[in-house]
Design a protein around this motif. Structure first.
Motif, PDB file in Angstrom:
ATOM      1  N   GLY A 123     -21.691 -32.551   8.073  1.00  0.00           N
ATOM      2  CA  GLY A 123     -21.036 -33.077   9.264  1.00  0.00           C
ATOM      3  C   GLY A 123     -19.542 -32.801   9.240  1.00  0.00           C
ATOM      4  N   HIS A 124     -18.953 -32.631  10.427  1.00  0.00           N
ATOM      5  CA  HIS A 124     -17.554 -32.249  10.526  1.00  0.00           C
ATOM      6  C   HIS A 124     -16.610 -33.307   9.972  1.00  0.00           C
ATOM      7  N   ASN A 125     -17.068 -34.569   9.918  1.00  0.00           N
ATOM      8  CA  ASN A 125     -16.203 -35.648   9.450  1.00  0.00           C
ATOM      9  C   ASN A 125     -16.396 -35.938   7.958  1.00  0.00           C
ATOM     10  N   VAL A 126     -16.810 -34.915   7.218  1.00  0.00           N
ATOM     11  CA  VAL A 126     -16.909 -34.998   5.754  1.00  0.00           C
ATOM     12  C   VAL A 126     -15.845 -34.088   5.159  1.00  0.00           C
ATOM     13  N   THR A 127     -14.967 -34.660   4.340  1.00  0.00           N
ATOM     14  CA  THR A 127     -13.904 -33.880   3.712  1.00  0.00           C
ATOM     15  C   THR A 127     -14.057 -33.893   2.209  1.00  0.00           C
ATOM     16  N   LEU A 128     -13.508 -32.868   1.563  1.00  0.00           N
ATOM     17  CA  LEU A 128     -13.638 -32.696   0.121  1.00  0.00           C
ATOM     18  C   LEU A 128     -12.256 -32.661  -0.524  1.00  0.00           C
ATOM     19  N   ALA A 129     -12.109 -33.404  -1.634  1.00  0.00           N
ATOM     20  CA  ALA A 129     -10.852 -33.402  -2.386  1.00  0.00           C
ATOM     21  C   ALA A 129     -11.180 -33.527  -3.866  1.00  0.00           C
ATOM     22  N   PRO A 130     -10.287 -33.083  -4.761  1.00  0.00           N
ATOM     23  CA  PRO A 130     -10.526 -33.223  -6.202  1.00  0.00           C
ATOM     24  C   PRO A 130     -10.579 -34.701  -6.614  1.00  0.00           C
ATOM     25  N   ILE A 131     -11.282 -34.970  -7.695  1.00  0.00           N
ATOM     26  CA  ILE A 131     -11.415 -36.349  -8.173  1.00  0.00           C
ATOM     27  C   ILE A 131     -10.051 -36.946  -8.521  1.00  0.00           C
ATOM     28  N   CYS A 132      -9.118 -36.113  -8.947  1.00  0.00           N
ATOM     29  CA  CYS A 132      -7.799 -36.623  -9.319  1.00  0.00           C
ATOM     30  C   CYS A 132      -7.067 -37.256  -8.132  1.00  0.00           C
ATOM     31  N   GLU A 133      -7.535 -36.995  -6.895  1.00  0.00           N
ATOM     32  CA  GLU A 133      -6.894 -37.579  -5.727  1.00  0.00           C
ATOM     33  C   GLU A 133      -7.520 -38.917  -5.318  1.00  0.00           C
ATOM     34  N   LEU A 134      -8.530 -39.360  -6.052  1.00  0.00           N
ATOM     35  CA  LEU A 134      -9.179 -40.629  -5.704  1.00  0.00           C
ATOM     36  C   LEU A 134      -8.200 -41.792  -5.793  1.00  0.00           C
ATOM     37  N   GLU A 135      -7.404 -41.830  -6.849  1.00  0.00           N
ATOM     38  CA  GLU A 135      -6.502 -42.966  -7.034  1.00  0.00           C
ATOM     39  C   GLU A 135      -5.546 -43.115  -5.858  1.00  0.00           C
ATOM     40  N   SER A 136      -4.989 -42.011  -5.388  1.00  0.00           N
ATOM     41  CA  SER A 136      -4.055 -42.100  -4.261  1.00  0.00           C
ATOM     42  C   SER A 136      -4.771 -42.548  -2.993  1.00  0.00           C
ATOM     43  N   ALA A 137      -6.035 -42.130  -2.823  1.00  0.00           N
ATOM     44  CA  ALA A 137      -6.802 -42.564  -1.650  1.00  0.00           C
ATOM     45  C   ALA A 137      -7.085 -44.060  -1.711  1.00  0.00           C
ATOM     46  N   LEU A 138      -7.381 -44.558  -2.898  1.00  0.00           N
ATOM     47  CA  LEU A 138      -7.605 -46.000  -3.060  1.00  0.00           C
ATOM     48  C   LEU A 138      -6.318 -46.771  -2.788  1.00  0.00           C
ATOM     49  N   CYS A 139      -5.223 -46.258  -3.294  1.00  0.00           N
ATOM     50  CA  CYS A 139      -3.931 -46.916  -3.069  1.00  0.00           C
ATOM     51  C   CYS A 139      -3.576 -46.932  -1.578  1.00  0.00           C
ATOM     52  N   ALA A 140      -3.900 -45.846  -0.876  1.00  0.00           N
ATOM     53  CA  ALA A 140      -3.613 -45.776   0.558  1.00  0.00           C
ATOM     54  C   ALA A 140      -4.393 -46.854   1.317  1.00  0.00           C
ATOM     55  N   LEU A 141      -5.642 -47.061   0.937  1.00  0.00           N
ATOM     56  CA  LEU A 141      -6.428 -48.123   1.564  1.00  0.00           C
ATOM     57  C   LEU A 141      -5.803 -49.483   1.272  1.00  0.00           C
ATOM     58  N   GLY A 142      -5.354 -49.658   0.030  1.00  0.00           N
ATOM     59  CA  GLY A 142      -4.721 -50.915  -0.324  1.00  0.00           C
ATOM     60  C   GLY A 142      -3.458 -51.173   0.474  1.00  0.00           C
ATOM     61  N   GLN A 143      -2.665 -50.143   0.662  1.00  0.00           N
ATOM     62  CA  GLN A 143      -1.409 -50.295   1.412  1.00  0.00           C
ATOM     63  C   GLN A 143      -1.666 -50.621   2.879  1.00  0.00           C
ATOM     64  N   GLN A 144      -2.851 -50.230   3.380  1.00  0.00           N
ATOM     65  CA  GLN A 144      -3.219 -50.553   4.763  1.00  0.00           C
ATOM     66  C   GLN A 144      -3.812 -51.958   4.877  1.00  0.00           C
TER      67      GLN A 144
END
Length: 596
Positions: A243-264
């Motif tokens: 599906g077009h709304n599926v994106t891929l990133a390296p595992i090393c970027e998970l922490e920043s994604a979690l932090c971004a959710l926290g900041q929101q």
């Protein structure tokens, strides 16, 4: 480096961090049952290679903990001079820690290798006795494991909807609607199997588990952020497939994604039983609101859709033919001069080669348990951990094996005569088989969990003063893990209701240390039953199509209904498998399926 040196190195590191204990689980960051070679920390430290267990290192002693499946194996693999042996269920790890440490002690753990649920419970339990749970930034085993294997980068597979039966977008939207209804912004997924099911992808990151190791965030609009090694998807159109709304990133970027959710200030749901403590603590410390709930992928993944069920039937027909060819060859081999040229290893290789003849075959679904005589008393024995036992010295042989096919996962155990079984062996085999039949014949109302059915398989053994120290049945995935939840059949098992499309094993057994082991296993799929009553009722449809060894059956221990079931089952095996066999294999099947 010896295990004594490894233990000493870990203790040196503990002293530097002022730790009085360090807990070593058999887990990786994804907390799945199967882990890659680079995550086998428990095996590196102790020598124990089983799929479940833990160790506790204290400053002056150490202990290794296993459940009933491994009580024999652990004594073969771990040095009693270095490690005490403890039963994981009868004496849990934290109880042992509390019994050994004084107030004020510091207990180290790697937060990436323990679940959030474990962390909360352990923190509370230790704090009540004035012990401190201390997360370590770098695992001391990782510091000293100098020849640690590198993670393997295997290409991912985009699984066709011809096999999956449902597009990823439909799966994601169904779960996302539930998240939105509960005001959840995102779901954190940390285990490989639900992520691979959700996106209709598979991989080869771990032997026997066809999954891509990954993390994911499923948002309440159905979008998914997948965190995995991008090189695994080189040349693949993941967005076009999932599906077009599926994106891929390296595992090393998970922490920043979690932090971004926290900041929101996002509300993030996670399963405390499967999400590691590290990821949840990152979210919490960044400001996210955590919501604890069961992984919403688990139940729909367990309830196979009609395409998956039909694929599983087809895989079992293919698999049944391969196992029958193997058993026919084994009987012919035993009739030849010098059958002792075969051992547990060559037998396992032969069976694997026969399975591999099918074009849909990918790999084994677990390491084959090919066990003669006393080795079969170790429920999860593997011949590669020692000197394989040869044919010719034992009365019975246990082989527990399975295959990963593009359209399904198989798991079967057969116990067969390879010598002259005595009357007691035949009695015990028949009691095990009787329990298998009693469970296979069960009809049960909607809402019944495996916990309520477990006694059916044990009753014939109980009545004669016997039992077995493992669950009766585990869930099985669809071209995924051979062990899946939430469904299972066990005395300490799941109360999750068994319902349409769930696949479970039916595998009672009996084991006598240093003597022999017996297990009879088929896979069953739960289906609605036709009744004249006014409540919904379910029953089992057997998927596995291989005869049970008539030479081990003592009909004195069976009732007429058991004999009728066996005759009907064997007639069905003949009907389904005989068109795939020829020559001596067909002759063998005709004899093996004759009525009792």
């Amino acid at each position: 480096m010896t295990h004594a040196q490894r233990l000493a190195n870990v203790r040196d590191d503990m002293r530097l961090q002022q730790l009085d204990a360090f807990i070593v689980p058999h887990d990786d960051e994804h907390l799945g049952e199967y882990i890659p070679p680079y995550a086998e920390r428990l095996a590196w430290l102790t020598g124990f290679t089983g799929s479940a267990g833990a160790a506790v290192v204290l400053t002056g002693k150490a202990a290794v903990f296993v459940d009933g499946r491994y009580t024999v194996q652990v004594r073969h693999q771990c040095d009693a001079g270095l490690f005490e042996y403890r039963h994981l269920i009868q004496e849990p790890v934290l109880d042992y820690v509390l019994s050994e440490l004084a107030a004020g002690s510091r207990v180290g753990f790697d937060p990436r290798l323990h679940s959030r649920g474990w962390f909360d419970a352990a923190n509370k339990k230790l704090a009540a006795r004035d012990l401190k749970l201390v997360p370590v930034g770098v695992n001391p085993i990782d510091k000293h494991w100098h020849d640690r294997p590198e993670p393997d980068i295997q290409p991912a597979l985009l699984l066709s909807q011809d096999y999956s039966g449902q597009h990823s977008e439909a799966k994601r939207n169904r779960i996302a609607e539930r998240l939105a209804a509960n005001n959840i912004d995102a779901q954190l997924l940390t285990q490989a199997e639900p992520i691979n099911w959700l996106l209709n992808i598979r991989g080869r990151d771990i032997p026997c588990l066809p999954a891509v190791l990954s993390f994911a965030l499923l948002h309440n609009d159905g979008a998914v952020q997948l965190f995995a090694e991008p090189a695994k998807f080189n040349g693949l159109d993941l967005a076009g497939h999932s599906g077009h709304n599926v994106t891929l990133a390296p595992i090393c970027e998970l922490e920043s994604a979690l932090c971004a959710l926290g900041q929101q200030g996002a509300r993030v749901q996670l399963d405390p039983a499967t999400a590691n403590a590290w990821s949840s603590l990152v979210l919490e410390q960044a400001g996210a609101e955590l919501v604890f709930a069961d992984d919403p992928c688990m139940l729909p993944k367990a309830c196979k859709n009609p395409v998956e069920v039909q694929g599983s039937r087809a895989a079992h027909l293919r698999d049944g033919a391969a196992v029958c060819r193997f058993l026919a060859w084994l009987d012919r081999r035993l009739a030849e001069p010098h059958p002792e040229r075969e051992d547990e290893g060559t037998l396992a290789d032969r069976l694997q080669a026969l399975r591999a003849q099918a074009p849909e075959f990918v790999e084994a679904s677990f390491s084959t348990i090919s066990a003669l005589g006393p080795n079969a008393a170790m429920c999860h024995y593997h011949h590669g951990n020692g000197t394989p036992r040869t044919l010719g010295q034992d009365a019975i042989y246990l082989v527990d094996s399975g295959g990963q096919y593009l359209d399904g996962t198989t798991d079967i155990t057969r116990t067969v005569a390879v010598g002259e079984p005595n009357d007691e062996m035949r009695k015990l085999f028949t009691l095990v088989l009787r329990g298998h039949i009693d469970l296979a014949c069960a009809r049960f109302p909607a809402g019944t969990g495996g916990l309520q059915l477990d006694a059916l398989a044990r009753m014939p053994l109980w009545q004669q003063g016997y039992n077995f120290d493992h669950g009766t049945g585990h869930g099985v995935g669809h071209y995924l893990s051979v062990h899946e939840g939430p469904q299972r059949i066990s005395p300490k098992g799941s109360t999750v209701p068994l319902t349409t499309g769930m696949i479970v094993s039916n595998e009672p057994g009996y084991y006598r240390e240093n003597a022999f082991g017996i297990r009879c296993e088929n896979l069953e799929v739960v289906q609605p039953a036709e009744t004249d009553g006014d409540i919904p009722v379910f029953e089992f449809e057997h998927l596995t199509q291989v005869p049970f060894d008539r030479r081990l059956i003592d009909t004195a221990w069976l009732e007429a209904r058991h004999i009728d079931w066996l005759n009907d089952y064997h007639a069905g095996v003949w009907e389904k498998i005989s068109p795939q066999l020829t020559g001596g294999d067909l002759t063998w099947l005709e004899r093996a399926t004759r009525p009792l």
